[in-house]
Design a protein around this motif. Sequence first.
Motif, mmCIF file in Angstrom:
data_model
loop_
_atom_site.group_PDB
_atom_site.id
_atom_site.type_symbol
_atom_site.label_atom_id
_atom_site.label_comp_id
_atom_site.label_asym_id
_atom_site.label_seq_id
_atom_site.Cartn_x
_atom_site.Cartn_y
_atom_site.Cartn_z
ATOM 1 N N LEU A 127 27.536 43.680 40.679
ATOM 2 C CA LEU A 127 28.274 44.933 40.819
ATOM 3 C C LEU A 127 27.481 45.953 41.627
ATOM 4 O O LEU A 127 28.029 46.948 42.098
ATOM 5 C CB LEU A 127 28.598 45.529 39.444
ATOM 6 C CG LEU A 127 29.311 44.619 38.443
ATOM 7 C CD1 LEU A 127 29.647 45.395 37.174
ATOM 8 C CD2 LEU A 127 30.566 44.015 39.030
ATOM 9 N N ALA A 185 34.556 47.743 32.616
ATOM 10 C CA ALA A 185 34.023 48.113 31.295
ATOM 11 C C ALA A 185 32.500 48.029 31.256
ATOM 12 O O ALA A 185 31.911 48.231 30.199
ATOM 13 C CB ALA A 185 34.626 47.216 30.220
ATOM 14 N N ALA A 202 24.072 52.818 36.323
ATOM 15 C CA ALA A 202 24.943 51.843 35.646
ATOM 16 C C ALA A 202 26.345 52.402 35.391
ATOM 17 O O ALA A 202 27.326 51.665 35.436
ATOM 18 C CB ALA A 202 24.304 51.411 34.324
ATOM 19 N N ILE A 222 27.659 52.193 40.010
ATOM 20 C CA ILE A 222 28.337 50.894 39.949
ATOM 21 C C ILE A 222 29.857 51.080 39.887
ATOM 22 O O ILE A 222 30.610 50.353 40.532
ATOM 23 C CB ILE A 222 27.792 50.076 38.758
ATOM 24 C CG1 ILE A 222 26.467 49.453 39.181
ATOM 25 C CG2 ILE A 222 28.763 49.022 38.282
ATOM 26 C CD1 ILE A 222 25.829 48.570 38.165
ATOM 27 N N TYR A 276 24.584 60.610 29.062
ATOM 28 C CA TYR A 276 25.658 59.608 29.027
ATOM 29 C C TYR A 276 26.956 60.257 29.517
ATOM 30 O O TYR A 276 27.625 59.738 30.417
ATOM 31 C CB TYR A 276 25.821 59.065 27.601
ATOM 32 C CG TYR A 276 27.050 58.201 27.405
ATOM 33 C CD1 TYR A 276 27.141 56.938 28.003
ATOM 34 C CD2 TYR A 276 28.126 58.640 26.625
ATOM 35 C CE1 TYR A 276 28.268 56.152 27.829
ATOM 36 C CE2 TYR A 276 29.250 57.858 26.443
ATOM 37 C CZ TYR A 276 29.319 56.607 27.048
ATOM 38 O OH TYR A 276 30.442 55.835 26.874
ATOM 39 N N LYS A 318 29.212 59.504 32.894
ATOM 40 C CA LYS A 318 30.596 59.026 32.781
ATOM 41 C C LYS A 318 31.565 59.989 33.485
ATOM 42 O O LYS A 318 32.571 59.552 34.050
ATOM 43 C CB LYS A 318 30.991 58.864 31.310
ATOM 44 C CG LYS A 318 30.255 57.766 30.556
ATOM 45 C CD LYS A 318 30.569 56.348 31.023
ATOM 46 C CE LYS A 318 31.939 55.870 30.646
ATOM 47 N NZ LYS A 318 32.162 54.453 31.026
ATOM 48 N N ASN A 352 37.880 55.605 22.589
ATOM 49 C CA ASN A 352 36.830 55.333 21.595
ATOM 50 C C ASN A 352 37.402 54.254 20.685
ATOM 51 O O ASN A 352 38.457 54.448 20.083
ATOM 52 C CB ASN A 352 36.495 56.590 20.778
ATOM 53 C CG ASN A 352 35.228 56.391 19.960
ATOM 54 O OD1 ASN A 352 35.029 55.340 19.348
ATOM 55 N ND2 ASN A 352 34.378 57.393 19.947
ATOM 56 N N ARG A 404 25.152 43.545 19.616
ATOM 57 C CA ARG A 404 26.012 44.705 19.899
ATOM 58 C C ARG A 404 26.974 44.896 18.737
ATOM 59 O O ARG A 404 28.032 44.274 18.699
ATOM 60 C CB ARG A 404 26.791 44.437 21.200
ATOM 61 C CG ARG A 404 27.715 45.552 21.589
ATOM 62 C CD ARG A 404 26.937 46.756 22.076
ATOM 63 N NE ARG A 404 27.834 47.798 22.538
ATOM 64 C CZ ARG A 404 28.157 48.862 21.797
ATOM 65 N NH1 ARG A 404 27.675 49.025 20.589
ATOM 66 N NH2 ARG A 404 28.975 49.763 22.300
HETATM 67 N N1 LIG Z 1 31.871 51.492 22.274
HETATM 68 C C1 LIG Z 1 32.640 52.580 22.215
HETATM 69 O O1 LIG Z 1 33.140 52.985 21.154
HETATM 70 C C2 LIG Z 1 32.975 53.322 23.471
HETATM 71 C C3 LIG Z 1 33.512 54.592 23.314
HETATM 72 C C4 LIG Z 1 33.952 55.257 24.437
HETATM 73 C C5 LIG Z 1 33.860 54.664 25.672
HETATM 74 N N2 LIG Z 1 33.300 53.454 25.811
HETATM 75 C C6 LIG Z 1 33.248 52.866 27.152
HETATM 76 O O2 LIG Z 1 33.829 51.583 27.100
HETATM 77 C C7 LIG Z 1 33.190 50.712 28.046
HETATM 78 C C8 LIG Z 1 32.756 49.434 27.341
HETATM 79 O O3 LIG Z 1 31.877 49.764 26.296
HETATM 80 P P1 LIG Z 1 31.242 48.652 25.362
HETATM 81 O O4 LIG Z 1 30.899 49.330 24.089
HETATM 82 O O5 LIG Z 1 32.108 47.448 25.357
HETATM 83 O O6 LIG Z 1 29.919 48.342 26.157
HETATM 84 P P2 LIG Z 1 28.673 47.400 25.724
HETATM 85 O O7 LIG Z 1 29.043 46.566 24.564
HETATM 86 O O8 LIG Z 1 27.476 48.265 25.624
HETATM 87 O O9 LIG Z 1 28.536 46.437 26.988
HETATM 88 C C9 LIG Z 1 28.159 46.944 28.242
HETATM 89 C C10 LIG Z 1 28.330 45.845 29.269
HETATM 90 O O10 LIG Z 1 27.936 46.354 30.545
HETATM 91 C C11 LIG Z 1 27.047 45.423 31.163
HETATM 92 N N3 LIG Z 1 26.105 46.154 32.019
HETATM 93 C C12 LIG Z 1 25.202 47.084 31.629
HETATM 94 N N4 LIG Z 1 24.503 47.520 32.692
HETATM 95 C C13 LIG Z 1 24.991 46.846 33.761
HETATM 96 C C14 LIG Z 1 24.661 46.842 35.145
HETATM 97 N N5 LIG Z 1 23.702 47.626 35.631
HETATM 98 N N6 LIG Z 1 25.370 46.010 35.963
HETATM 99 C C15 LIG Z 1 26.345 45.226 35.466
HETATM 100 N N7 LIG Z 1 26.688 45.176 34.182
HETATM 101 C C16 LIG Z 1 26.019 45.977 33.332
HETATM 102 C C17 LIG Z 1 26.354 44.715 30.002
HETATM 103 O O11 LIG Z 1 25.888 43.442 30.417
HETATM 104 P P3 LIG Z 1 24.391 42.919 30.066
HETATM 105 O O12 LIG Z 1 24.122 43.361 28.648
HETATM 106 O O13 LIG Z 1 24.481 41.447 30.220
HETATM 107 O O14 LIG Z 1 23.498 43.606 31.060
HETATM 108 C C18 LIG Z 1 27.505 44.598 29.000
HETATM 109 O O15 LIG Z 1 28.266 43.459 29.296
HETATM 110 C C19 LIG Z 1 32.056 51.526 28.661
HETATM 111 O O16 LIG Z 1 32.508 52.062 29.868
HETATM 112 C C20 LIG Z 1 31.832 52.658 27.659
HETATM 113 O O17 LIG Z 1 31.327 53.804 28.300
HETATM 114 C C21 LIG Z 1 32.826 52.778 24.739
#
Ligand SMILES: NC(=O)c1ccc[n+]([C@@H]2O[C@H](COP(=O)([O-])OP(=O)(O)OC[C@H]3O[C@@H](n4cnc5c(N)ncnc54)[C@H](OP(=O)(O)O)[C@@H]3O)[C@@H](O)[C@H]2O)c1
Length: 312
Positions: free
Chosen positions: A50, A71, A90, A94, A137, A141, A161, A170
């Motif tokens: 990416l 995502a 990131a 990206i 963060y 975003k 969320n 995770r």
């Molecule tokens: N979790 C929540 O409740 C929440 C709330 C609001 C918004 N969001 C948003 O929802 C989205 C998904 O969140 P999530 O909780 O599913 O995330 P996550 O579990 O933390 O996973 C993040 C993913 O991004 C990949 N990644 C990280 N740095 C990267 C890079 N430099 N290049 C390419 N890939 C990269 C990681 O791969 P590797 O680990 O293999 O590097 C992993 O697959 C994000 O945009 C987050 O901001 C999440």
Amino acid sequence: MRTQHILITGGSGLLALNWACAVRQQCRVTLGLNRHDVKLAGVDTLRMRLDDPHEFSRQLRELAPDVVVHAAGLTQVDQCEQDPVSARFANAEIAKTVAQSVDAMGIRLLHISTDHLFSGLESMYGESAKPQPLNEYARSKLLAEQWVTQASPKALILRTNFFGWGFWGRQSFSDWVIYGLREGRALSMFKDVYFTPILADALAHTALKLAATGASGVFNLVGSERISKYEFGLRLASAFGLPQQLVLPSHVALANLKAPRPPDMSLDNRRLLNQLGEPLGSLDGWFEDLRKQELQGRREELLKAVEEASAR
Ligand SMILES: NC(=O)c1ccc[n+]([C@@H]2O[C@H](COP(=O)([O-])OP(=O)(O)OC[C@H]3O[C@@H](n4cnc5c(N)ncnc54)[C@H](OP(=O)(O)O)[C@@H]3O)[C@@H](O)[C@H]2O)c1
């Protein structure tokens, strides 16, 4: 027959894995991977660059998906605070690369944003409320939203969320509550932090329905219920038959968190409901769905789906 082909970046993440499980019977799904490998039945995977616009565009041309869900990102708030350069790279740089490549090929982009963009002094923020990010963060975003909008004006930007089953590396908020209570641990939860959570599967299905309406721009894709983290814990415990007396009320100021956080992250989803013309599910219904997912093997499947990081 599986018709639509969906590419999800951040393929080893919480949202991508649950999204893939939610739609893999109706759609072809490819998970775009970074460091971690994933093995999930009925889902393709591909290591993707990416951070390299040429290589990413080449991979995109070969895959030719109908929809890209972006995502990937650095989602740990305190880690972003300690390393703002990596957070910006990131989360924002990206996202820009992905949006430019996806738009150049006329592919539909669903960019995943957050409910974390505001001061949190008000509640039920609408899409046009003025962002006031409190931490790195949120700043990264917000920058991502601005760059994605410029690069791909037809993109959907989904502020959300969510909760759902995670894996060894995770854990989601709901995992933390369920595993903690099953182990008999008392859990302190904030009575003074509010949000409007949605189950990851409901987010996936709703996002695809919204995309099918032809909508673009920013949408709050969250549940309709504003709830404190403490109440969420109590209601989840009740749904899973776990001891509610182990859920203890606490205050965010006592937690000594590195990065400042908005006390109220609740978002107003009326724009989404108007566009869809139908109601969303309820929080209690989603807790019941989460319970059924466990009975059907989702928790076990995801625990085994992600392999330890391997060197690139
Ligand atoms: N979790 C929540 O409740 C929440 C709330 C609001 C918004 N969001 C948003 O929802 C989205 C998904 O969140 P999530 O909780 O599913 O995330 P996550 O579990 O933390 O996973 C993040 C993913 O991004 C990949 N990644 C990280 N740095 C990267 C890079 N430099 N290049 C390419 N890939 C990269 C990681 O791969 P590797 O680990 O293999 O590097 C992993 O697959 C994000 O945009 C987050 O901001 C999440």
